[in-house]
Design an enzyme around this catalytic site. Sequence first.
Site, mmCIF file in Angstrom:
data_model
loop_
_atom_site.group_PDB
_atom_site.id
_atom_site.type_symbol
_atom_site.label_atom_id
_atom_site.label_comp_id
_atom_site.label_asym_id
_atom_site.label_seq_id
_atom_site.Cartn_x
_atom_site.Cartn_y
_atom_site.Cartn_z
ATOM 1 N N GLU A 106 0.779 -0.956 0.020
ATOM 2 C CA GLU A 106 -0.369 -0.211 -0.179
ATOM 3 C C GLU A 106 0.754 1.581 -0.284
ATOM 4 O O GLU A 106 1.832 1.204 0.549
ATOM 5 C CB GLU A 106 -0.638 0.186 1.159
ATOM 6 C CG GLU A 106 -1.918 -0.844 1.907
ATOM 7 C CD GLU A 106 -1.829 -1.717 3.032
ATOM 8 O OE1 GLU A 106 -1.713 -0.531 3.621
ATOM 9 O OE2 GLU A 106 -3.179 -2.025 3.254
ATOM 10 N N LYS B 216 2.296 4.384 1.099
ATOM 11 C CA LYS B 216 2.413 4.767 2.749
ATOM 12 C C LYS B 216 1.669 6.670 2.621
ATOM 13 O O LYS B 216 3.124 7.261 1.960
ATOM 14 C CB LYS B 216 4.355 4.586 3.205
ATOM 15 C CG LYS B 216 4.165 5.731 4.832
ATOM 16 C CD LYS B 216 5.851 4.520 5.273
ATOM 17 C CE LYS B 216 5.363 4.907 6.547
ATOM 18 N NZ LYS B 216 5.334 6.558 7.051
ATOM 19 N N ASP C 80 1.487 9.965 3.764
ATOM 20 C CA ASP C 80 2.276 11.091 4.601
ATOM 21 C C ASP C 80 1.475 11.982 5.257
ATOM 22 O O ASP C 80 0.972 12.894 4.789
ATOM 23 C CB ASP C 80 3.502 11.930 3.943
ATOM 24 C CG ASP C 80 4.232 12.526 4.653
ATOM 25 O OD1 ASP C 80 4.522 12.900 5.079
ATOM 26 O OD2 ASP C 80 4.992 13.164 4.310
ATOM 27 N N TYR D 75 -6.361 1.259 6.715
ATOM 28 C CA TYR D 75 -5.270 0.617 5.918
ATOM 29 C C TYR D 75 -5.193 -0.693 7.131
ATOM 30 O O TYR D 75 -4.813 -1.216 7.018
ATOM 31 C CB TYR D 75 -3.973 1.229 5.852
ATOM 32 C CG TYR D 75 -3.521 2.627 6.424
ATOM 33 C CD1 TYR D 75 -3.410 2.086 7.752
ATOM 34 C CD2 TYR D 75 -3.410 3.481 6.143
ATOM 35 C CE1 TYR D 75 -2.828 2.402 8.830
ATOM 36 C CE2 TYR D 75 -2.689 4.435 6.989
ATOM 37 C CZ TYR D 75 -2.784 4.479 8.345
ATOM 38 O OH TYR D 75 -1.786 4.797 9.447
ATOM 39 N N LYS E 188 10.782 2.914 2.359
ATOM 40 C CA LYS E 188 11.059 4.687 1.895
ATOM 41 C C LYS E 188 11.179 5.074 0.394
ATOM 42 O O LYS E 188 12.168 4.230 0.317
ATOM 43 C CB LYS E 188 11.378 5.709 3.041
ATOM 44 C CG LYS E 188 11.164 5.207 3.904
ATOM 45 C CD LYS E 188 10.130 6.247 4.266
ATOM 46 C CE LYS E 188 9.916 6.240 6.395
ATOM 47 N NZ LYS E 188 9.900 7.537 6.508
ATOM 48 N N CYS F 168 21.497 47.043 3.765
ATOM 49 C CA CYS F 168 20.051 46.982 3.471
ATOM 50 C C CYS F 168 19.160 46.995 2.019
ATOM 51 O O CYS F 168 19.410 48.344 1.789
ATOM 52 C CB CYS F 168 19.513 47.354 4.748
ATOM 53 S SG CYS F 168 17.612 46.565 4.032
ATOM 54 N N CYS G 226 16.381 49.481 2.168
ATOM 55 C CA CYS G 226 16.835 50.783 2.483
ATOM 56 C C CYS G 226 18.318 51.758 2.738
ATOM 57 O O CYS G 226 18.273 52.531 2.976
ATOM 58 C CB CYS G 226 16.612 51.301 4.175
ATOM 59 S SG CYS G 226 17.241 49.923 5.707
ATOM 60 N N CYS H 155 18.931 44.637 9.007
ATOM 61 C CA CYS H 155 19.265 45.756 8.915
ATOM 62 C C CYS H 155 18.784 47.141 10.001
ATOM 63 O O CYS H 155 18.114 46.616 10.290
ATOM 64 C CB CYS H 155 17.791 45.809 8.236
ATOM 65 S SG CYS H 155 17.430 47.620 7.712
ATOM 66 N N CYS I 217 13.664 51.465 7.082
ATOM 67 C CA CYS I 217 12.982 50.341 6.309
ATOM 68 C C CYS I 217 12.204 50.054 5.905
ATOM 69 O O CYS I 217 11.004 49.878 6.615
ATOM 70 C CB CYS I 217 14.225 49.662 6.861
ATOM 71 S SG CYS I 217 14.261 47.587 6.108
HETATM 72 S S1 IVH Z 1 0.137 0.180 9.020
HETATM 73 C C1 IVH Z 1 2.148 -1.463 13.335
HETATM 74 N N1 IVH Z 1 -0.146 1.429 6.014
HETATM 75 O O1 IVH Z 1 3.343 5.308 9.136
HETATM 76 C C2 IVH Z 1 1.614 -0.151 12.822
HETATM 77 N N2 IVH Z 1 0.446 2.688 8.016
HETATM 78 O O2 IVH Z 1 5.441 4.611 10.160
HETATM 79 C C3 IVH Z 1 0.192 0.156 11.479
HETATM 80 N N3 IVH Z 1 1.052 5.009 7.608
HETATM 81 O O3 IVH Z 1 2.342 5.558 12.143
HETATM 82 C C4 IVH Z 1 0.631 1.343 10.462
HETATM 83 N N4 IVH Z 1 0.459 4.213 5.576
HETATM 84 O O4 IVH Z 1 0.678 7.257 10.434
HETATM 85 C C5 IVH Z 1 -0.204 1.783 7.562
HETATM 86 N N5 IVH Z 1 -1.200 1.735 4.669
HETATM 87 C C6 IVH Z 1 -0.441 2.165 5.410
HETATM 88 C C7 IVH Z 1 0.004 3.712 5.601
HETATM 89 C C8 IVH Z 1 0.779 3.691 7.182
HETATM 90 C C9 IVH Z 1 0.913 5.611 6.114
HETATM 91 C C10 IVH Z 1 1.746 6.072 7.953
HETATM 92 C C11 IVH Z 1 1.486 5.801 9.871
HETATM 93 C C12 IVH Z 1 2.041 4.945 10.959
HETATM 94 C C13 IVH Z 1 3.205 4.828 9.939
HETATM 95 C C14 IVH Z 1 4.070 4.556 10.429
#
Ligand code: IVH
Length: 691
Positions: free
Chosen positions: A127, A129, A131, A238, A326, A420, A423, A438, A444
């Site tokens: 899945e 990840k 942010d 998720y 990552k 500056c 000014c 400045c 200014c």
């Molecule tokens: S599973 C036991 N699935 O990543 C951990 N986490 O570093 C269960 N995150 O705190 C997390 N997408 O904020 C999971 N598809 C995904 C995710 C996900 C983003 C984030 C989440 C978690 C952090 C872990």
Amino acid sequence: MLDPKSAPNVEFLTETAAARELEYLSREIAHHDAAYHTQDAPEIPDAGYDALRRRNSAIEARFPGLIRADSPSNRIGGAPENGFSKRRHRVPMLSLDNAFDATEFDEFCARAKRFLGRTEPLGLVAEPKIDGLSINLTYEHGRFTYGATRGDGTEGEDVTANLRTMKSVPGKLHGEAPALIEIRGEVFMTKADFLALNQSQADAGAKIFANPRNAAAGSLRQLDVRITAGRPLSLFAYAQGESSEPVAETHWEYLQRLRNWGFDVNPLSRQLRSETGAEAFQNEIGLARSGLGYDIDGVVYKIDDLALQRRLGFAGRTPRWATAWKFPAEQATTVLREIRIQVGRTGALTPVAELEPINVGGVLVARATLHNEDEIARKDIRGGDTVVLQRAGDVIPQIVSVVLEQRPENSTPYTFPDTCPACGSHAVRPPGEVVKRCTGGLICSAQVVERLIHFVSRTAFDIDGLGEKTIQEFYDEGWLHSPADLFKLPGREAEIATRKGWKEVSARNLSRAINARRTISLERFIYALGIRRIGESNAKLLARHYGSFANWRTQMRAAQQIGSEERSELGSISGIGSTIAEELTDFFDEPRNVTTLDETAAQLTIQDAARAESANSPVAGKTVVFTGTLETLTRPEAKARAESLGAKVTDSVSKKTDIVVVGTDAGSKARKAAELGVRTMTEAEWRELVG
Ligand code: IVH
């Protein structure tokens, strides 16, 4: 800050150095955790944070005996803040281990297989990840009952009301649902929603968010739920926490159930028959990344079979059944056209790189902050250079390095300006500080509005009816360039009365309010100038010491001369140290400040410093030094009393000193007084003298 990339190889660390570094890393990581989780204001890119954590783990792996009780490996996230009530998660919300390349990912799979004692391929679910920030939603008999942020993993903030405003949080699960289930997911903001929100925040003069993640976190954690309701938040579900009954046998099946209940599940999620498919998926998502509508920073791989997940369990704060692979931070190279200096409202000069616009991870970038003078020197960044840009979750990218091979031949090192750009006043950088400022605060253009607002504020000139908006309005009209112009506004009364939002009465009241303040105390006047570090109490000290505006002005001009008596007198005023003295001399060093000061003073009657009680006191006008330990008075008491009687209290003895009050264990000051023939007295004699 320690840069893990250039830090010594862990293999070569001595035990002492390792212990020292672990202590440092624990503190540093805790600091960044708080900045990220609790204040929603990260100070370093995620890649930098990950590097700190990896360094910490590497040192702990080599020196297990040195693992600290407060080791970051045993901590997650930030503790909940006041404001929301706390909510305990039935099953802790943990975090994920990271892999940064194929080798590390393979190690994760090998570890899991070893643990399970199996050789067959691992079925996985992959899945993206997201942010954002993770959230725990509790459903009882299919109804959403409450929801909380992750917080410290054990308990988070109860943001139920805020979550109820989100379309993607179903109030009721469709179809059959268990008696109790905790559903977990990521709240996030799309890139488009984020840009639109920042635009409207900017229009309203409100806070600008650094990236979509902070915007999502800041929007969800609003005490006023109406604000959250107006913010475009999304959710992908998720994971599961507690459940009163099993709801699936595989994670893939669980994702289907989430969809059926009414949740959004990331459509890019994929079931992989074997871990060998992961690398191709990683590359596929990596390529799609910049075109996605939301920020992702990797792919989460989870072992599909929930029975296997249960067997694998957790190691410390992370599951053995999942890892986050990552992506490297998004980078690109481009040409830096020039380094431009921006002047902030407080006079700070900030260098900004103007770039050939370039797409970095789906965001068009034309500008990057260079932080300060030292940062430019450290990286030796020059106009015309080709630079490597990095965007790690943040909208404002960082310049990582210069591509030296592509440096133009005629290139010269960048010199930070001494004046500056707004000014032309000289810019100074006090010793020990990184920011150059400045000194032309009053004139200014970048600072004048801020300064005028301070000038008329309640603790300064206290001019009624002249708020921030009016000052900005008159400034835009070209009527206000310096504080002196404020006192010319009554001359425009008729004109003001005809402006939108004004009437004759309000214009007349404004003139009255301004005229009422043409007489002002010296201390308020000094404070109103807004000289750095001269707050109310220092302004008072200066006013009491110098007595009149004319005297203060003359003395300050003379104090420009380093080594002059006036300079040492200024530095020796009790409470005014050399740093403050320098701010004052920097101010008077700029001729345009002095001109403006005089123009403003010419419009006013500046009263001599208040000496009501002191007129007939025996110490009025005398310069007094206290030395040694006093028995019946504390030093601040003695000083305050002396000043209230019109004396000036200084720290060092000179020809100008009139009285030295000698306590016990007095040292060189008493000797110097004797040498110079200055009158000395005991504490008891002093008490008698001043009553
Ligand atoms: S599973 C036991 N699935 O990543 C951990 N986490 O570093 C269960 N995150 O705190 C997390 N997408 O904020 C999971 N598809 C995904 C995710 C996900 C983003 C984030 C989440 C978690 C952090 C872990």
